[in-house]
Design a protein around this motif. Structure first.
Motif, PDB file in Angstrom:
ATOM      1  N   CYS A  11      28.570  37.180 102.504  1.00 24.90           N
ATOM      2  CA  CYS A  11      27.972  35.849 102.621  1.00 24.90           C
ATOM      3  C   CYS A  11      26.964  35.853 103.776  1.00 24.90           C
ATOM      4  O   CYS A  11      27.287  36.280 104.877  1.00 24.90           O
ATOM      5  N   TYR A  13      26.034  33.604 105.581  1.00 25.55           N
ATOM      6  CA  TYR A  13      26.382  32.675 106.665  1.00 25.55           C
ATOM      7  C   TYR A  13      27.566  33.156 107.516  1.00 25.55           C
ATOM      8  O   TYR A  13      28.107  32.399 108.305  1.00 25.55           O
ATOM      9  N   HIS A  37      28.565  24.172 105.017  1.00 21.01           N
ATOM     10  CA  HIS A  37      28.714  25.452 104.323  1.00 21.01           C
ATOM     11  C   HIS A  37      30.194  25.799 104.113  1.00 21.01           C
ATOM     12  O   HIS A  37      30.573  26.281 103.054  1.00 21.01           O
ATOM     13  N   CYS A  41      31.808  27.121 100.625  1.00 20.03           N
ATOM     14  CA  CYS A  41      31.913  28.573 100.434  1.00 20.03           C
ATOM     15  C   CYS A  41      33.341  29.061 100.676  1.00 20.03           C
ATOM     16  O   CYS A  41      33.856  28.981 101.798  1.00 20.03           O
ATOM     17  N   CYS A  44      33.705  32.084 103.300  1.00 22.69           N
ATOM     18  CA  CYS A  44      33.689  31.702 104.716  1.00 22.69           C
ATOM     19  C   CYS A  44      34.919  30.870 105.086  1.00 22.69           C
ATOM     20  O   CYS A  44      35.403  30.938 106.210  1.00 22.69           O
TER      21      CYS A  44
HETATM   22 ZN   LIG Z   1      29.814  31.583 103.214  1.00 26.95          ZN
END
Ligand SMILES: [Zn+2]
Length: 221
Positions: A11, A13, A37, A41, A44
């Motif tokens: 990912c 992020y 986010h 996600c 994450c």
């Molecule tokens: Zn993520």
């Protein structure tokens, strides 16, 4: 056998999640972006939960009273420069009320006056009476303070506990791990004194706790 989970990689992020968890280097808008986010996600979110568990554990460890082994190790690493010792505080009983005053006794010092071979871990702290408070005191050449590490069998936290020595003006206020300091003095001078332990009113632990800040940042709005 455990295989690498492909879902834990990749990912873009990734770093943002960790920064959010550590509560560092993020502007308000970046923080907001990271929070949004996280809601979207799963990768994450998993990572955040994993980090959250680590930080919770770390935080618990850091707020526990400092162990004798750790202090013994600190002494061993810089044995010549470090003076340490054990002072036991016994409550002075008064009829009907909980005592705030304690009488102190130095059980041992190492590299102070007289060179004693004792270590803190040689003492069985569990044998001390429950209402006693032990002060593990330490100083070294590089430090102009007497560091104090409290121990008690019936307290989980020392947050906000205040120490005052009867014939001295300085006070020491302890954190949850029971750590504080006094101006430099000989450990022996802590013995045969009347001292006072009292609880301070303002409890700031929750707001000063980084982990609590992270959680409130995540759950905000
Ligand atoms: Zn993520």
């Amino acid at each position: 056998m455990k295989t690498n989970e492909p879902t834990l990689q990749g990912c873009p992020y990734d770093n943002l999640t960790e920064s959010l968890c550590l509560d560092i280097n993020l502007s308000k808008s970046e923080k907001r972006k990271a929070q949004i986010h996280l809601q979207q996600c799963a990768i994450c979110r998993d990572k955040f939960e994993e980090l959250e568990a680590i930080y919770t554990h770390l935080n618990e460890e850091l707020s526990k009273p400092v162990s004798n082994k750790v202090l013994d190790l600190a002494k061993k690493i810089r044995s010549k420069d470090t003076v340490y010792g054990l002072v036991v505080c016994e409550p002075v009983k008064k009829e009907g009320e909980k005592s705030l005053s304690y009488k102190t006794k130095v059980l041992f010092t190492a590299n102070g006056t007289g060179n004693n071979k004792s270590k803190l871990s040689d003492f069985d702290f569990k044998k001390l009476p429950q209402d006693n408070i032990a002060i593990r005191a330490m100083t070294d050449k590089a430090c102009d303070k007497l560091l104090l590490y409290l121990w008690s069998s019936n307290r989980y936290s020392f947050e906000g506990l205040e120490l005052k020595i009867s014939d001295k003006s300085q006070r020491a206020v302890f954190n949850s791990a029971g750590v504080s300091h006094l101006p430099l003095m000989k450990i022996e001078d802590l013995g045969d004194k009347v001292i006072y332990f009292k609880e301070k009113q303002n409890n700031v632990s929750a707001s000063e706790n980084r982990f609590a800040n992270i959680i409130s940042a995540i759950s905000a709005e």
